[in-house]
Design a protein around this motif. Structure first.
Motif, PDB file in Angstrom:
ATOM      1  N   SER A 323       0.838  -1.192   0.000  1.00 30.23           N
ATOM      2  CA  SER A 323       0.000   0.000   0.000  1.00 30.23           C
ATOM      3  C   SER A 323       0.880   1.251   0.000  1.00 30.23           C
ATOM      4  O   SER A 323       2.082   1.183   0.245  1.00 30.23           O
ATOM      5  N   HIS A 324       0.236   2.410  -0.263  1.00 25.33           N
ATOM      6  CA  HIS A 324       0.986   3.654  -0.367  1.00 25.33           C
ATOM      7  C   HIS A 324       1.691   3.988   0.946  1.00 25.33           C
ATOM      8  O   HIS A 324       2.879   4.353   0.953  1.00 25.33           O
ATOM      9  N   THR A 325       1.001   3.845   2.073  1.00 26.60           N
ATOM     10  CA  THR A 325       1.602   4.171   3.362  1.00 26.60           C
ATOM     11  C   THR A 325       2.747   3.226   3.700  1.00 26.60           C
ATOM     12  O   THR A 325       3.822   3.648   4.146  1.00 26.60           O
ATOM     13  N   VAL A 326       2.542   1.926   3.474  1.00 23.99           N
ATOM     14  CA  VAL A 326       3.599   0.945   3.740  1.00 23.99           C
ATOM     15  C   VAL A 326       4.801   1.202   2.831  1.00 23.99           C
ATOM     16  O   VAL A 326       5.955   1.080   3.251  1.00 23.99           O
ATOM     17  N   THR A 327       4.539   1.592   1.598  1.00 23.79           N
ATOM     18  CA  THR A 327       5.622   1.902   0.655  1.00 23.79           C
ATOM     19  C   THR A 327       6.483   3.046   1.185  1.00 23.79           C
ATOM     20  O   THR A 327       7.719   2.992   1.131  1.00 23.79           O
ATOM     21  N   LEU A 328       5.842   4.107   1.694  1.00 21.60           N
ATOM     22  CA  LEU A 328       6.584   5.230   2.260  1.00 21.60           C
ATOM     23  C   LEU A 328       7.436   4.777   3.451  1.00 21.60           C
ATOM     24  O   LEU A 328       8.578   5.218   3.617  1.00 21.60           O
ATOM     25  N   LEU A 329       6.898   3.891   4.269  1.00 22.54           N
ATOM     26  CA  LEU A 329       7.636   3.404   5.428  1.00 22.54           C
ATOM     27  C   LEU A 329       8.817   2.526   5.008  1.00 22.54           C
ATOM     28  O   LEU A 329       9.877   2.545   5.653  1.00 22.54           O
ATOM     29  N   LEU A 330       8.663   1.778   3.917  1.00 20.65           N
ATOM     30  CA  LEU A 330       9.731   0.884   3.464  1.00 20.65           C
ATOM     31  C   LEU A 330      10.932   1.638   2.913  1.00 20.65           C
ATOM     32  O   LEU A 330      12.046   1.111   2.875  1.00 20.65           O
ATOM     33  N   THR A 331      10.723   2.885   2.446  1.00 22.97           N
ATOM     34  CA  THR A 331      11.848   3.643   1.892  1.00 22.97           C
ATOM     35  C   THR A 331      12.857   4.048   2.967  1.00 22.97           C
ATOM     36  O   THR A 331      14.029   4.268   2.666  1.00 22.97           O
ATOM     37  N   ALA A 332      12.413   4.144   4.227  1.00 23.48           N
ATOM     38  CA  ALA A 332      13.285   4.630   5.305  1.00 23.48           C
ATOM     39  C   ALA A 332      14.522   3.760   5.511  1.00 23.48           C
ATOM     40  O   ALA A 332      15.645   4.284   5.496  1.00 23.48           O
ATOM     41  N   PRO A 333      14.393   2.448   5.705  1.00 24.93           N
ATOM     42  CA  PRO A 333      15.612   1.651   5.936  1.00 24.93           C
ATOM     43  C   PRO A 333      16.539   1.616   4.727  1.00 24.93           C
ATOM     44  O   PRO A 333      17.764   1.518   4.891  1.00 24.93           O
ATOM     45  N   ILE A 334      15.980   1.699   3.540  1.00 22.70           N
ATOM     46  CA  ILE A 334      16.814   1.679   2.332  1.00 22.70           C
ATOM     47  C   ILE A 334      17.705   2.909   2.292  1.00 22.70           C
ATOM     48  O   ILE A 334      18.925   2.824   2.075  1.00 22.70           O
ATOM     49  N   TRP A 335      17.118   4.088   2.528  1.00 22.23           N
ATOM     50  CA  TRP A 335      17.907   5.320   2.469  1.00 22.23           C
ATOM     51  C   TRP A 335      18.825   5.463   3.672  1.00 22.23           C
ATOM     52  O   TRP A 335      19.899   6.072   3.567  1.00 22.23           O
ATOM     53  N   PHE A 336      18.436   4.909   4.805  1.00 19.80           N
ATOM     54  CA  PHE A 336      19.340   4.946   5.962  1.00 19.80           C
ATOM     55  C   PHE A 336      20.580   4.108   5.678  1.00 19.80           C
ATOM     56  O   PHE A 336      21.696   4.497   6.048  1.00 19.80           O
ATOM     57  N   PHE A 337      20.414   2.980   5.004  1.00 20.39           N
ATOM     58  CA  PHE A 337      21.560   2.172   4.605  1.00 20.39           C
ATOM     59  C   PHE A 337      22.440   2.949   3.631  1.00 20.39           C
ATOM     60  O   PHE A 337      23.679   2.897   3.715  1.00 20.39           O
ATOM     61  N   ALA A 338      21.823   3.685   2.713  1.00 18.53           N
ATOM     62  CA  ALA A 338      22.592   4.503   1.759  1.00 18.53           C
ATOM     63  C   ALA A 338      23.396   5.570   2.490  1.00 18.53           C
ATOM     64  O   ALA A 338      24.552   5.852   2.133  1.00 18.53           O
ATOM     65  N   PHE A 339      22.805   6.170   3.523  1.00 15.82           N
ATOM     66  CA  PHE A 339      23.514   7.166   4.330  1.00 15.82           C
ATOM     67  C   PHE A 339      24.752   6.565   4.982  1.00 15.82           C
ATOM     68  O   PHE A 339      25.846   7.149   4.947  1.00 15.82           O
ATOM     69  N   LEU A 340      24.613   5.381   5.564  1.00 13.58           N
ATOM     70  CA  LEU A 340      25.752   4.728   6.201  1.00 13.58           C
ATOM     71  C   LEU A 340      26.836   4.390   5.179  1.00 13.58           C
ATOM     72  O   LEU A 340      28.034   4.543   5.447  1.00 13.58           O
TER      73      LEU A 340
END
Length: 528
Positions: A323-340
């Motif tokens: 769903s749209h809301t779950v999709t937004l939540l799933l982007t967080a760990p991906i970009w946090f990994f990119a930051f690290l």
């Protein structure tokens, strides 16, 4: 401790003739601080006292400069659709055009903005002013009623956004040495990455909690709230951001002297006189004529197209079927990994003083991610591929950290080059707007192929740039060897010689030649 570090200028000059190795460490100039002329000479980067003071100075600059720059970047990296496309009845091509039209003003105003900021010498006022204007214009997006009004807002948004990123890169170049830039550039760009990671969480909260408040859809509230917060933080930034090293009030007089001189030694020039700095227009033409500027511009453009998926990341993640809301939540760990990944890559790049492999390796991993995403519909494999793709940003930030050290002097040339390269690379963002259309989903194999090809092109340009810099270093070494040999006119360029005893130009030596000779005499060499 300061008295020990600021050695007597006359004593240094009397002993310099017998210590040629001091040429790499000595800088002499007069710095005006609080109306007092202070002779500055003989700062030896190898002394323990100097290293202690420099480490303390860099820590103080980090604490003052980096958090506020990162916060400002987070604030201006929050453009999201979140219902805007639906409510304004935008077609797919209209939304793509609305995204790309921002770059008209963004590209056009970057170079004059950096020239003006460098001329004024007050980044503490200049950068926050435009960030505040960005907040106002961004909030006006909430008033958009259709395609054309949205276009008007986006054009204005590009104009007021143009000064921030090239200005921030220039500000980093004022305070940090070349071997410190990859880490700080990664930290700066982490503002965008953190925004990608957590704006999804913030958006999810606003979308669920503000819908219908005061009769407005939640996406309008998103722009209003984020714009208002940006204006408030920009007002605070005026009192936090520093200006130039020589006039920053948060530094003591002693620290200002060291801040100026450590950059001077690092660049192989004093960088302080009007004769060396030239005029803004002279800096412009010098930057345009330097082949390194264009190699870096095409390099950054290629990698920008490759990482263009960031503009459509919620859509790409949405292809996993959530769903749209779950999709937004799933982007967080991906970009946090990119930051690290970006931070670790930048830290290691600065520690070993190497750029080439620290750009190529993350891009190779990105290509692997694109291949995986194109060849399977397996949920686990594609989710893993998204992590790898996002981590390729580590190569992108390292390219950014390679620009300033590749064009160290003079200051107007450096400022223009930073803006020109970044502005030119936005052509990649415009192209990327059309690389990820929804009709190519869910595999997006065409998009992944284009991105992979751009990463390959970037790798080729990285190797070319490294070869060019290696040749420049060899020339500088040869010039220094000729000077140390004691013969007159050992270094020749365009038939003009140099007197190695006086280190003064003869027969009309050009400023370009004088700069190269100063760089050769110093410890400066381009980072490969």
């Amino acid at each position: 401790m300061g008295e020990k570090i600021l050695k007597d200028a006359d004593l240094h000059r009397s002993t310099a003739a017998n210590q040629d190795t001091h040429d790499a460490h000595s800088v002499e100039q007069v710095t005006e601080i609080s109306g007092v002329s202070t002779a500055v000479a003989a700062l030896d980067p190898n002394s323990e006292e100097y290293k202690v003071m420099e480490k303390r100075l860099v820590r103080k600059i980090d604490i003052r400069l980096m958090p506020i720059l990162v916060l400002l970047y987070i604030l201006i990296s929050t453009a999201r659709d979140n219902g805007l496309v639906r409510d304004l009845n935008l077609l797919d091509k209209e939304y793509q055009t609305a995204l790309s039209i921002l770059f008209v003003g963004y590209i056009t105003f970057q170079i004059p903005s950096n020239m003006l900021m460098t001329r004024l010498g007050r980044p503490s006022l200049y950068i926050p002013t435009f960030v505040a204007l960005w907040g106002v214009v961004s909030a006006c997006t909430a008033a958009a009623t259709g395609y054309h009004s949205l276009l008007a807002v986006r054009i204005c948004l590009g104009v007021v956004e143009a000064p921030f990123f090239p200005g921030a890169l220039a500000l980093l170049g004022y305070f940090y040495k070349k071997e410190e830039m990859a880490t700080r550039t990664a930290l700066l760009f982490s503002g965008s990455i953190i925004s990608n990671a957590f704006s999804g969480l913030i958006s999810a909260g606003i979308l669920s909690g503000m819908e219908g408040k005061a009769g407005l859809p939640s996406w309008r509230w998103l722009f209003i709230l984020e714009g208002s917060i940006t204006v408030a933080i920009a007002g605070m930034a005026v009192f936090i951001l520093p200006d130039m090293p020589g006039n920053s009030k948060f530094l003591t007089p002693e620290e200002r002297i060291i801040a100026v001189n450590r950059l001077s030694v690092n660049a192989g020039s004093t960088l302080s006189t009007a004769d060396e700095d030239g005029t803004p227009m002279q800096g412009f033409f010098m930057a345009v004529k330097d082949i390194k500027t264009w190699v870096l511009a095409f390099m950054l453009t290629a990698v920008t197209v490759g990482v263009g998926f960031n503009q459509f990341f919620p859509t790409i993640v949405g292809s996993l079927g959530y769903s749209h809301t779950v999709t937004l939540l799933l982007t967080a760990p991906i970009w946090f990994f990119a930051f690290l990944a970006c931070l670790a890559n930048g830290l290691h790049s600065d520690r070993v003083q190497e750029r080439t492999l620290h750009i190529i390796i993350p891009l190779v991993f990105g290509i692997v991610g694109f291949i995986i995403a194109s060849t399977t519909t397996s949920l686990g494999a594609r989710f893993f591929a998204l992590f790898i793709e996002a981590s390729s940003y580590a190569g992108y930030t390292c390219v950014l950290g390679w620009i300033a050290p590749s064009i160290p002097t003079p200051k107007y040339k450096k400022a223009v080059a930073l803006a020109l390269i970044n502005a030119f690379s936005q052509l990649g963002n415009i192209s990327a707007s059309y690389v990820w259309p929804k009709k190519w989903g869910p595999k997006y194999w065409q998009s992944n192929t284009i991105s992979s090809a751009m990463f390959v092109a970037c790798i080729v340009l990285v190797l070319l740039h490294r070869t060019m810099l290696k040749m420049e270093n060899a020339k500088l070494d040869q010039i220094k060897n000729d000077l140390l040999s004691g013969g007159k006119g050992m270094y020749e360029e365009d038939g003009k010689g140099l007197d190695p005893e006086s280190h003064l130009a003869v027969d009309g030596q050009s400023k370009k030649q004088q700069t190269r000779i100063a760089m050769a005499k110093s410890s400066f060499r381009y980072m490969l």
